[in-house]
Each structure stands twice: as C-alpha cells, then as structure tokens.
Design an enzyme around this catalytic site. Structure first.
Site, PDB file in Angstrom:
ATOM      1  N   CYS A  30      -4.519  -0.261  27.366  1.00  0.00           N
ATOM      2  CA  CYS A  30      -5.405  -1.425  27.482  1.00  0.00           C
ATOM      3  C   CYS A  30      -6.596  -1.193  28.407  1.00  0.00           C
ATOM      4  O   CYS A  30      -7.558  -1.958  28.382  1.00  0.00           O
ATOM      5  CB  CYS A  30      -4.619  -2.644  27.942  1.00  0.00           C
ATOM      6  SG  CYS A  30      -3.299  -3.136  26.798  1.00  0.00           S
ATOM      7  N   HIS A  37      -9.553  -7.620  30.395  1.00  0.00           N
ATOM      8  CA  HIS A  37      -8.667  -7.323  29.277  1.00  0.00           C
ATOM      9  C   HIS A  37      -7.913  -8.589  28.892  1.00  0.00           C
ATOM     10  O   HIS A  37      -7.326  -9.265  29.734  1.00  0.00           O
ATOM     11  CB  HIS A  37      -7.689  -6.218  29.662  1.00  0.00           C
ATOM     12  CG  HIS A  37      -6.555  -6.084  28.711  1.00  0.00           C
ATOM     13  ND1 HIS A  37      -6.748  -5.894  27.359  1.00  0.00           N
ATOM     14  CD2 HIS A  37      -5.218  -6.137  28.906  1.00  0.00           C
ATOM     15  CE1 HIS A  37      -5.567  -5.820  26.762  1.00  0.00           C
ATOM     16  NE2 HIS A  37      -4.626  -5.962  27.682  1.00  0.00           N
ATOM     17  N   ASN A  63      -3.874  -9.926  22.053  1.00  0.00           N
ATOM     18  CA  ASN A  63      -4.141  -8.741  22.858  1.00  0.00           C
ATOM     19  C   ASN A  63      -4.451  -7.591  21.914  1.00  0.00           C
ATOM     20  O   ASN A  63      -3.553  -7.078  21.232  1.00  0.00           O
ATOM     21  CB  ASN A  63      -2.912  -8.435  23.723  1.00  0.00           C
ATOM     22  CG  ASN A  63      -3.088  -7.203  24.596  1.00  0.00           C
ATOM     23  OD1 ASN A  63      -3.969  -6.382  24.383  1.00  0.00           O
ATOM     24  ND2 ASN A  63      -2.213  -7.065  25.584  1.00  0.00           N
TER      25      ASN A  63
END
EC number: 2.3.1.180
Length: 363
Positions: free
Chosen positions: A124, A266, A296
């Site tokens: 990520c 993020h 996500n």
C-alpha cells in the site's frame, strides 16, 4: 537553480464491475452496516475473469498521459515542449506474472517501448515509493519525463470466504506524469520521507508462492495462498507510522500540519484517516476520502484518490498537499507538493459522485 520533478499529468481507472456491500452480504456472513461502520466502505470495483493488473495500469497510464498533453495545450503545469516519456515505474503487489515484471508490458502497450520500465513492490506504500524513485531519477538527470503508476487487483488474492478482506479491498489504478522542472514551480515534489520495519512482515502477507515456501518442496498449508492481515495491529501501526512520517517530512520542508490544505492518505479505513488527520491537527474537511466508493485499492489508492479529487474540484491550484501511505513490509512513506493546474478527466464509473467527507463510523 536545481532540477526538480514536477507533476504534470494525472489519471485514474477502475474496472466496470461495482460490488456493493449488499452483494457481499448475500455471499458472506456480513451486512452492509457491519462493513460501513467498521471501514466506511460501501462499494468496491473488481476485475472480470481474464483481466489483470496491466489492464488497469494501461488505462490509468493512458489517461495520465492525455492529462499531461491537455494540460500543456491549455498552458497549465506542463507549459514547455514535451519530451517523450523515458521511464515507467509501476507500483504493484499483484503483477500479471511472478516473472517478468509487469511495467515493461504496460510500457509496450502504451507505445512507449523501449523506455526503462520496472516494478516496485511496497504494497500500500508502493505508489509513494515509486514516486520517490521516479522523482529521484528525474532530478538526477536519468529521465526527463516519467510515468508513475499504482495498480493492484487484490480481488485475485483474497480468500473468497473471508468477509473481512473481501469487504475492504477493491481493484483500481492511478497514474501521474512527472517532468523535469524547477523546485519553485507548482507541482514540484518538495520532499519525501520513506521507511520500513521488516520485523512486522507477518502483519500483512501472502505466505505461499514465494521462494521460502517453494524451496521446501512441500505443498503450502491450506489457506496460505490467500492474503492475510492482522487488522488490529495494522490499524495501530498505520496511524503511528503515517503520522510520524508526515511530521518528519513537514519538519524537513518547513510546513506545519495545520497549514496543509489537503491530506491524501492511503485509503485503507476511514478511522485511520481521521486518526492521522487528528495527529496533524487537520479538520476532516481537509481529508480527501474516496474509499467509500472504491475500497482499499492498495498501490492504486493514493493516485486514484488524487485523480478523483482533482476532477471534482477537491484539489485546487496552489494548495499545500500531503501524500502519505502505509503498507506491508512493513513500509511507510510521505510526499508533499503545491498542487498545480492540471486538466484531469473524471474517473469512469465515479463521475458525478464527488469524494466524500469522512463518512460516519462507530469508534
């Protein structure tokens, strides 16, 4: 004056198939309320059978290149003659194949070959790492113009029966174009902070499929082929590491947290975004949030949120913008810039649906 890497193009892409919480509720032991109150997510996008990460990366890359072209035509952040892209860096943890890297395929499909092209794997945090790598090559004179892409298809590595991971993750991609310019220009990347802690590798992992498991010659234990995450520990580490990274970067460039106009972190969990914002002294209306609509998207998360916000007017020229991420490894990183004037098209599938203020969740 020294050379800088300047952001001059931006684009995003999601697959055509949207999966609402209600659809997951029909398939798994969960509810729309359970997902929304714990994550802030109400839908995500997933690829169709036969699609791969490169398909999303190519579309996001194409739109970023078009954004740079249109921005240049309109006298925005890319005002001079445009040299060809001579570098492609792809951040991904779900490459099309274990070997070779996916970036050369993406460059070829975009008609950019024979440029330098390689993958960066930092989960990520991948986009921030890729951005720092490409910016360093531009400032060092190894590239004049770089295409930096974050793309992942985590739907391909999630346990179909795991309600937690399937609720959180979606597929998507975002991309930016960097060019050589001056440090005082809008869009110039002003600094980075990067870090890692390999002692936490087990918090976010796919245990099977790599050389350590394959070298044993034994079949992988059941379930090890799927992505796994220790959510509570990840939550704590994400808030701590992103906050510290952001503070270190801001100190280095002489900005204060309360001076930030936008934080694009993020997009993991809305409670994480709020907690990091609180650490930096930011009101919720300064947090860019689109995870409610895309979930996500791992390395695609930050550039996809940037493209979404820029197209809807959530990012405006001159604003002080912080990017920060946290992911497997463990890895973390931050970057900062003053937002430039860009021509950015809405992300197909997200048009007319503006990035939200942080949605309500239970504490």
């Amino acid at each position: 004056m020294s050379r800088a890497a300047v952001l001059c193009g931006l684009g995003g892409w999601v697959p055509a198939k949207a999966v609402a919480n209600s659809t997951l509720a029909e398939q798994l032991d969960t509810t729309d309320e359970w997902i929304r109150t714990r994550t802030g997510i109400r839908q995500r996008f997933v690829i169709d059978p036969g699609q791969a990460t490169s398909d999303l990366a190519v579309e996001a890359g194409r739109r970023a290149l078009e954004s740079a072209r249109r921005t240049r035509e309109h006298g925005g952040a890319d005002g001079g003659p445009a040299p060809d892209v001579d570098l492609v860096v792809l951040a991904t943890s779900t490459p099309d194949h274990p070997c070779p890297a996916t970036a050369p395929v993406v460059a070829h499909r975009l008609g950019l070959a024979p440029v330098a092209a390689f993958d960066v794997g930092a989960v990520c945090t991948g986009f921030v790492y890729a951005l720092a790598t490409a910016a360093s090559m531009v400032t060092a004179g190894l590239a004049r113009r770089a295409l930096v892409i974050g793309a992942d298809t985590f739907s391909t590595i999630l346990d179909p029966a795991d309600r937690t991971t399937r609720a959180i993750f979606g597929d998507g991609a975002g991309a930016v174009v960097l060019r050589a310019g001056r440090p005082d220009e809008p869009g110039a990347l002003l600094g980075f902070d990067l870090g890692s802690d390999g002692g936490g590798e087990e918090l976010i992992t796919v245990r099977a499929g790599g050389s350590r498991q394959r070298s044993t010659g034994a079949p992988a234990p059941e379930g090890d082929e799927w992505f796994s995450m220790r959510g509570r520990e990840v939550f704590t580490q994400a808030v701590l590491c992103m906050s510290r990274s952001a503070e270190a970067l801001l100190d280095g460039i002489g900005w204060r947290g309360e001076e930030l106009d936008r934080m694009v972190a993020h997009q993991a969990n809305v409670r994480i975004l709020r907690a990091v914002g609180e650490q930096l002294g930011l009101a919720e209306d300064r947090l860019v949030v689109n995870l409610d609509r895309v979930g996500n998207t791992v390395a695609g998360s930050i550039p996809l949120a940037l493209a979404d916000a820029a197209a809807s007017g959530g990012l405006r020229p001159g604003q002080r913008v912080l990017l920060t991420g946290f992911g497997g490894g463990l890895t973390w990183g931050s970057a900062a810039l003053r937002w430039p004037e860009l021509h950015v098209e809405p992300v197909p599938g997200l048009e007319g649906d503006e990035p939200a203020a942080a949605p309500d969740t239970h504490p």
